[in-house]
Design a protein around this motif. Sequence first.
Motif, mmCIF file in Angstrom:
data_model
loop_
_atom_site.group_PDB
_atom_site.id
_atom_site.type_symbol
_atom_site.label_atom_id
_atom_site.label_comp_id
_atom_site.label_asym_id
_atom_site.label_seq_id
_atom_site.Cartn_x
_atom_site.Cartn_y
_atom_site.Cartn_z
ATOM 1 N N ARG A 123 -42.794 -58.911 -6.752
ATOM 2 C CA ARG A 123 -44.136 -58.239 -7.568
ATOM 3 C C ARG A 123 -45.138 -57.850 -6.311
ATOM 4 O O ARG A 123 -45.744 -56.874 -6.507
ATOM 5 N N GLU A 124 -45.196 -58.884 -5.315
ATOM 6 C CA GLU A 124 -46.594 -58.730 -4.376
ATOM 7 C C GLU A 124 -46.190 -57.683 -3.200
ATOM 8 O O GLU A 124 -46.882 -57.126 -2.914
ATOM 9 N N GLU A 125 -44.737 -57.645 -2.859
ATOM 10 C CA GLU A 125 -44.320 -56.778 -1.802
ATOM 11 C C GLU A 125 -44.009 -55.545 -2.077
ATOM 12 O O GLU A 125 -43.998 -54.370 -1.578
ATOM 13 N N PHE A 126 -43.398 -55.370 -3.509
ATOM 14 C CA PHE A 126 -42.871 -54.058 -3.931
ATOM 15 C C PHE A 126 -43.436 -53.805 -5.335
ATOM 16 O O PHE A 126 -42.303 -53.698 -6.103
ATOM 17 N N PRO A 127 -44.752 -53.673 -5.636
ATOM 18 C CA PRO A 127 -45.007 -53.527 -7.066
ATOM 19 C C PRO A 127 -44.554 -52.432 -7.890
ATOM 20 O O PRO A 127 -44.853 -51.231 -7.011
ATOM 21 N N GLY A 128 -43.891 -52.425 -8.904
ATOM 22 C CA GLY A 128 -43.502 -51.556 -9.674
ATOM 23 C C GLY A 128 -42.081 -50.724 -9.082
ATOM 24 O O GLY A 128 -41.570 -50.055 -9.792
ATOM 25 N N GLU A 129 -41.518 -51.345 -8.175
ATOM 26 C CA GLU A 129 -40.351 -50.525 -7.415
ATOM 27 C C GLU A 129 -39.171 -51.171 -8.160
ATOM 28 O O GLU A 129 -39.248 -52.529 -8.155
ATOM 29 N N PRO A 130 -37.922 -50.480 -8.215
ATOM 30 C CA PRO A 130 -36.802 -51.333 -8.870
ATOM 31 C C PRO A 130 -36.238 -51.864 -7.543
ATOM 32 O O PRO A 130 -36.436 -51.419 -6.417
ATOM 33 N N ILE A 131 -35.617 -53.001 -7.991
ATOM 34 C CA ILE A 131 -35.246 -53.884 -6.969
ATOM 35 C C ILE A 131 -33.462 -53.889 -7.058
ATOM 36 O O ILE A 131 -33.176 -54.363 -8.143
ATOM 37 N N ALA A 132 -32.746 -53.834 -5.910
ATOM 38 C CA ALA A 132 -31.364 -54.128 -5.936
ATOM 39 C C ALA A 132 -31.107 -55.367 -5.372
ATOM 40 O O ALA A 132 -31.410 -55.238 -4.159
ATOM 41 N N GLU A 133 -30.464 -56.509 -5.905
ATOM 42 C CA GLU A 133 -30.314 -57.730 -5.084
ATOM 43 C C GLU A 133 -28.826 -57.812 -4.673
ATOM 44 O O GLU A 133 -27.842 -57.775 -5.771
ATOM 45 N N TYR A 134 -28.662 -58.214 -3.294
ATOM 46 C CA TYR A 134 -27.091 -58.293 -2.974
ATOM 47 C C TYR A 134 -27.060 -59.884 -3.232
ATOM 48 O O TYR A 134 -27.788 -60.626 -2.759
ATOM 49 N N VAL A 135 -26.172 -60.313 -3.897
ATOM 50 C CA VAL A 135 -25.889 -61.486 -4.169
ATOM 51 C C VAL A 135 -24.627 -62.119 -3.674
ATOM 52 O O VAL A 135 -23.551 -61.466 -3.641
ATOM 53 N N GLY A 136 -24.422 -63.298 -2.920
ATOM 54 C CA GLY A 136 -23.526 -63.596 -2.052
ATOM 55 C C GLY A 136 -22.521 -64.515 -2.882
ATOM 56 O O GLY A 136 -22.305 -65.583 -2.412
ATOM 57 N N ILE A 137 -21.880 -63.931 -3.899
ATOM 58 C CA ILE A 137 -20.789 -64.646 -4.671
ATOM 59 C C ILE A 137 -19.525 -64.107 -4.247
ATOM 60 O O ILE A 137 -19.180 -62.852 -4.220
ATOM 61 N N ALA A 138 -18.714 -64.987 -3.895
ATOM 62 C CA ALA A 138 -17.310 -64.658 -3.078
ATOM 63 C C ALA A 138 -16.174 -64.280 -4.368
ATOM 64 O O ALA A 138 -16.478 -64.477 -5.429
ATOM 65 N N ALA A 139 -15.299 -63.344 -3.996
ATOM 66 C CA ALA A 139 -14.321 -62.689 -4.894
ATOM 67 C C ALA A 139 -13.570 -63.856 -5.643
ATOM 68 O O ALA A 139 -13.089 -63.316 -6.584
ATOM 69 N N ASP A 140 -13.342 -65.000 -5.097
ATOM 70 C CA ASP A 140 -12.513 -65.931 -5.783
ATOM 71 C C ASP A 140 -13.606 -66.926 -6.659
ATOM 72 O O ASP A 140 -13.245 -67.980 -6.921
ATOM 73 N N GLU A 141 -14.912 -66.536 -6.937
ATOM 74 C CA GLU A 141 -15.361 -67.389 -7.808
ATOM 75 C C GLU A 141 -16.450 -66.403 -8.685
ATOM 76 O O GLU A 141 -17.600 -66.476 -8.946
ATOM 77 N N ARG A 142 -15.739 -65.309 -9.146
ATOM 78 C CA ARG A 142 -16.180 -64.506 -10.294
ATOM 79 C C ARG A 142 -16.896 -64.960 -11.247
ATOM 80 O O ARG A 142 -17.682 -64.269 -11.804
ATOM 81 N N GLU A 143 -16.490 -66.013 -11.719
ATOM 82 C CA GLU A 143 -16.954 -66.921 -12.858
ATOM 83 C C GLU A 143 -18.475 -66.944 -12.825
ATOM 84 O O GLU A 143 -19.302 -67.278 -13.754
ATOM 85 N N ARG A 144 -18.669 -66.955 -11.645
ATOM 86 C CA ARG A 144 -20.524 -67.288 -11.250
ATOM 87 C C ARG A 144 -21.182 -65.979 -11.620
ATOM 88 O O ARG A 144 -22.602 -66.428 -11.893
ATOM 89 N N VAL A 145 -20.586 -65.239 -11.648
ATOM 90 C CA VAL A 145 -21.315 -63.809 -11.965
ATOM 91 C C VAL A 145 -22.141 -63.864 -13.177
ATOM 92 O O VAL A 145 -23.355 -63.449 -13.508
ATOM 93 N N SER A 146 -21.374 -64.318 -14.188
ATOM 94 C CA SER A 146 -21.983 -64.587 -15.643
ATOM 95 C C SER A 146 -23.158 -65.590 -15.793
ATOM 96 O O SER A 146 -24.112 -65.535 -16.549
#
Length: 235
Positions: A112-135
């Motif tokens: 909110r403070e650094e990028f007010p009103g801008e859409p954010i795409a977050e890179y999330v470090g979930i590995a390929a063998d723990e896909r269940e954490r995506v939910s």
Amino acid sequence: MRYIASCSGGKDSVAMVLELTRRKYPLDAVITVDLGAEFQSIYEALGRISAICAIEGIPYQTLRPEHDFRWYFAEKPVREKSGGTHKGYSWCGGRCRWGTALKRDLIARFYREEFPGEPIAEYVGIAADERERVSMERGNNIKIYPLILWGMTENDCLVMARRAGFRWREGETELYDVLERVSCFCCANKNLAECRAMIEHLPEYWQKIKEMERLAGKPFKGLGTAEIEKKGEQC
């Protein structure tokens, strides 16, 4: 669109940042949240990530809450359903993951403070063998899971990070050799095998947990450190 990578300092998020920079993915900032309860080797890994970001010209930001970990753990006035209050959130884990909630709040405020009103795409470090954490991931921003897209497993991430020179050593102990998951040292989600590993290989951190137990007045993991030590001797 702003592209942000959140790095905890663990193997998966470290490997993700390394590969994002190698592949020249769009990356407007790398952030980490420090509540003050990490292993020292995590802080050292984050120092290396900060240095890599400086070389690559990527802004790196450490987000910290207003108070230290002890205050939230044992001193913060917490309102009860009955209308009364008690001091401190106590142990973080299970259904009471107040540390995770605090981290989410700090990240949301940063956006909110650094990028007010801008859409954010977050890179999330979930590995390929723990896909269940995506939910389990929540929030209103776009989530991107590079490690899953690249087919990188947890072991792949560890191998890559080690090849890049990263180590998570506490004295003579490598954390990923004795712990299934490297989280905050006092995380109540640790299983008994991990607790036994801490007693044997990381006694200075186990002693900190025992001191926190006295401060909180509540047993660690509902069992208490003395009972966990007894169970360890029986194995």
